[in-house]
Write a protein that holds these residues in place. Structure first.
Motif, PDB file in Angstrom:
ATOM      1  N   UNK A 128      -4.335   4.437  -4.234  1.00  0.00           N
ATOM      2  CA  UNK A 128      -4.434   3.799  -3.046  1.00  0.00           C
ATOM      3  C   UNK A 128      -3.900   2.014  -3.072  1.00  0.00           C
ATOM      4  N   UNK A 129      -2.943   1.972  -2.329  1.00  0.00           N
ATOM      5  CA  UNK A 129      -2.235   0.776  -2.462  1.00  0.00           C
ATOM      6  C   UNK A 129      -2.393  -0.580  -2.349  1.00  0.00           C
ATOM      7  N   UNK A 130      -3.035  -1.281  -3.332  1.00  0.00           N
ATOM      8  CA  UNK A 130      -2.526  -2.202  -3.284  1.00  0.00           C
ATOM      9  C   UNK A 130      -1.596  -3.306  -3.189  1.00  0.00           C
ATOM     10  N   UNK A 131      -2.019  -4.659  -2.914  1.00  0.00           N
ATOM     11  CA  UNK A 131      -0.494  -6.004  -2.677  1.00  0.00           C
ATOM     12  C   UNK A 131      -0.343  -6.214  -3.586  1.00  0.00           C
ATOM     13  N   UNK A 190       4.910  -5.675  -7.348  1.00  0.00           N
ATOM     14  CA  UNK A 190       6.082  -5.379  -8.892  1.00  0.00           C
ATOM     15  C   UNK A 190       5.494  -5.396  -9.492  1.00  0.00           C
ATOM     16  N   UNK A 191       6.564  -4.279  -9.967  1.00  0.00           N
ATOM     17  CA  UNK A 191       6.531  -2.770 -11.076  1.00  0.00           C
ATOM     18  C   UNK A 191       6.575  -3.235 -11.936  1.00  0.00           C
ATOM     19  N   UNK A 198       3.809   4.012  -3.148  1.00  0.00           N
ATOM     20  CA  UNK A 198       4.171   2.298  -1.613  1.00  0.00           C
ATOM     21  C   UNK A 198       3.197   1.912  -0.578  1.00  0.00           C
ATOM     22  N   UNK A 199       3.922   1.239  -0.281  1.00  0.00           N
ATOM     23  CA  UNK A 199       2.412   0.605   0.403  1.00  0.00           C
ATOM     24  C   UNK A 199       2.314   1.486   2.069  1.00  0.00           C
ATOM     25  N   UNK A 200       2.632   2.298   2.581  1.00  0.00           N
ATOM     26  CA  UNK A 200       2.802   3.949   2.966  1.00  0.00           C
ATOM     27  C   UNK A 200       2.968   5.141   2.669  1.00  0.00           C
TER      28      UNK A 200
END
Length: 155
Positions: free
Chosen positions: A49-52, A56-57, A78-80
């Motif tokens: 699940x995406x986390x804001x 940065x990776x 990714x966000x989507x």
């Protein structure tokens, strides 16, 4: 605005690779025969699940800077969760709605959202530039198969 998408099929990655369309979308590949490659839009349904805070990776590639923004990577996280792959076509069965591929980086069972023919006039860019940390990567799809990607990734 609400955005909805339809899964049109799935990736099969057992005993070869293929896109298997849902029966109601099979007719959509009429006329695709003769194209050597397709662009597959797929959904990374197995990514966490995406986390804001994941914008940065931490250094995903051996020669990359210590951090990269998610939009500077090809990560499926990714966000989507939208991903795109270009795949070489080995055969097409229009009646069954199956596009056999030589290889794809999507996993078995991955939902496919769209397929487009690869067109050099819109997908190929002759003069490109890359940052120094990835400038040594292959310059074509064909060269990519012989490249030691295992030596590049840190994950």
């Amino acid at each position: 605005m609400k955005i909805t998408m339809q899964e049109i099929g799935i990736i099969k990655a057992q005993k070869g690779f293929s896109v298997c369309l849902n029966p109601e979308y099979a007719g959509g590949i009429t006329g695709l025969k003769g194209f050597s490659h397709v662009v597959i839009i797929w959904y990374a349904d197995r990514a966490p699940a995406w986390k804001n805070e994941a914008l940065l990776i931490q250094k995903p590639y051996r020669l990359a800077p210590d951090q990269l923004g998610v939009f500077a990577t090809r990560s499926p996280y990714r966000p989507n969760g939208l991903c795109q792959s270009i795949a070489a076509v080995s055969s097409i069965d229009e009646k069954k709605g199956i596009i056999k591929l030589w290889w794809t980086d999507a996993e078995d069972g991955t939902p496919v959202l769209d397929i487009k023919p690869y067109l050099p006039c819109t997908e190929f860019v002759r003069k490109t530039a890359s940052p120094q940390w990835c400038a040594h990567w292959p310059q074509s799809y064909e060269e990519s198969g012989d490249f030691d990607w295992g030596n590049e990734f840190l994950f």
